[in-house]
Design a protein around this motif. Structure first.
Motif, PDB file in Angstrom:
ATOM      1  N   GLU A  66      52.600  23.943  74.724  1.00 12.77           N
ATOM      2  CA  GLU A  66      51.952  25.249  74.713  1.00 12.77           C
ATOM      3  C   GLU A  66      52.955  26.396  74.749  1.00 12.77           C
ATOM      4  OE1 GLU A  66      48.545  27.637  77.330  1.00 12.77           O
ATOM      5  OE2 GLU A  66      49.035  25.539  77.767  1.00 12.77           O
ATOM      6  N   LYS A  67      54.107  26.183  75.353  1.00 11.15           N
ATOM      7  CA  LYS A  67      55.120  27.235  75.443  1.00 11.15           C
ATOM      8  C   LYS A  67      55.651  27.628  74.067  1.00 11.15           C
ATOM      9  CE  LYS A  67      56.672  25.618  79.996  1.00 11.15           C
ATOM     10  NZ  LYS A  67      57.807  25.053  80.760  1.00 11.15           N
ATOM     11  N   HIS A  68      55.657  26.672  73.141  1.00 13.43           N
ATOM     12  CA  HIS A  68      56.214  26.922  71.807  1.00 13.43           C
ATOM     13  C   HIS A  68      55.150  27.118  70.730  1.00 13.43           C
ATOM     14  CE1 HIS A  68      60.202  25.768  73.332  1.00 13.43           C
ATOM     15  NE2 HIS A  68      59.622  24.728  73.901  1.00 13.43           N
ATOM     16  N   HIS A  69      53.976  26.499  70.902  1.00  8.82           N
ATOM     17  CA  HIS A  69      52.979  26.498  69.832  1.00  8.82           C
ATOM     18  C   HIS A  69      51.663  27.172  70.197  1.00  8.82           C
ATOM     19  CE1 HIS A  69      55.582  23.635  67.737  1.00  8.82           C
ATOM     20  NE2 HIS A  69      55.580  22.867  68.816  1.00  8.82           N
ATOM     21  N   GLY A  70      51.420  27.436  71.472  1.00  9.39           N
ATOM     22  CA  GLY A  70      50.119  27.945  71.877  1.00  9.39           C
ATOM     23  C   GLY A  70      49.180  26.810  72.239  1.00  9.39           C
TER      24      GLY A  70
END
Length: 347
Positions: A309-313
């Protein structure tokens, strides 16, 4: 995309409707031998194709009433193929369109090896699969009713109801939270309809679990080793997949389950993604549900999604996990192996 490329002496294109069936039979040289409109009944169909049954293939575009024709052809040892509706747009082009023209186009597509095939699901498995799809629809209707109750609560700022109304026993006393008689009646209707649907869903689930015996029981229980996949979800996945051998590799399976995006490229340039409606929508729903339930029961799944989630949502992270779960399910069925959560998150 798969094309039918077997050679036959005769090719029959059928433009199927609920009451009529337009047939076009051509030989292997492309000559039209029969072109007529008949009643969509077994006896007229068998009489029409009788002179050509020696070496005949019958092709029809996939639409909701193809079951009976497929069953009839299978029962009489007639080769039957089903055309993918979204890939057969070529028969709808042209200056004019009619049942007569469409039937001839279908016949010529088969003869030319350009007929895009869809999977002809086995007749003995169709009733339970359709019953599982009906259950999904009823669950969705029940969810809409419960969502309307919550929306009405927010509209009138009624007293907060602490219990989870998804459970039937917790819906008692909801209507009394509203002062207006008409609003109370609105909520009572929703509760009564939701309770009735709940009873029907439970009966349907019990029937399906009791009568779904077409698959290997061991595969059925192996799928339930995945955290979050229970009896109904395991049966849904199995019945929507059918024969796992029809997928040559895991990439084809994930594409069929709508777990991957299909890039659209030209001259080395990526200009978007397409094919969102290609594949099995019911299998896509099943893996979405399994992903959400896996995150509920596994802390490793929560940590995995949190890292992504930190990189892609959040949305793309959930899609990546669903894709990973789809590959795992393919491996479980193909290799006849149980699910190992530690191995799953270590790769």
């Amino acid at each position: 995309m798969k094309f039918y490329n077997k050679s036959h002496q005769y090719y029959c294109g059928a433009d199927l409707h609920t009451k009529t069936l337009y047939l076009c039979v051509i030989d292997n040289k492309g000559n039209i031998l029969m072109h007529r409109n008949i009643s969509a009944k077994p006896k007229p169909f068998l009489r029409a194709i009788e002179p050509y049954r020696e070496d005949l293939v019958v092709g029809v575009e996939c639409m909701f009433s193809w079951y009976w024709l497929a069953n009839l052809c299978i029962a009489h040892n007639i080769e039957f193929i089903l055309g993918h509706a979204l890939y057969m747009k070529c028969i709808h082009g042209g200056k004019s369109k009619s049942d007569k023209i469409d039937s001839e186009k279908i016949a010529r597509l088969i003869r030319g090896g350009n007929f895009p095939q869809a999977y002809v699901y086995p007749p003995e498995l169709r009733p339970i699969r359709d019953l599982l799809r009906r259950r999904r629809m009823l669950v969705r209707y029940r969810s809409e009713l419960l969502a309307h109750i919550k929306i009405t609560h927010h509209q009138y700022n009624a007293s907060f109801f602490e219990k989870n109304i998804n459970k039937k026993g917790n819906r008692q006393g909801l209507a009394e939270l509203f002062d207006n008689p008409a609003t109370r009646k609105n909520i009572e209707v929703d509760i009564e309809a939701a309770d009735h649907l709940h009873g029907q869903i439970v009966q349907l689930e019990n029937y399906v679990v009791k009568h779904a015996k077409a698959f290997d029981p061991r595969t059925y229980f192996r799928l339930q080793t995945v955290p979050g996949i229970g009896q109904i979800l395991a049966l849904t996945i199995l019945y929507e997949i059918g024969a796992i051998e029809r997928f040559p590799d895991v990439q084809h399976f994930c594409s069929y389950a709508r777990l991957v995006k299909c890039p659209k490229e030209s001259a080395g340039q990526l200009y978007g993604y397409g094919g969102q409606k290609m594949g099995n929508a019911h299998l896509k729903w099943a893996f979405s549900e399994a992903t959400a339930l896996l995150m509920r029961e596994s802390q490793q799944a929560k940590d995995y999604v949190a890292r992504l989630e930190k990189h892609h949502g959040k949305g793309k992270a959930m899609s990546i996990l669903a894709h990973k779960l789809g590959r795992a399910v393919y491996t479980i069925i193909k290799r006849k192996d149980a699910f190992d959560v530690n191995y799953f998150f270590s790769h």
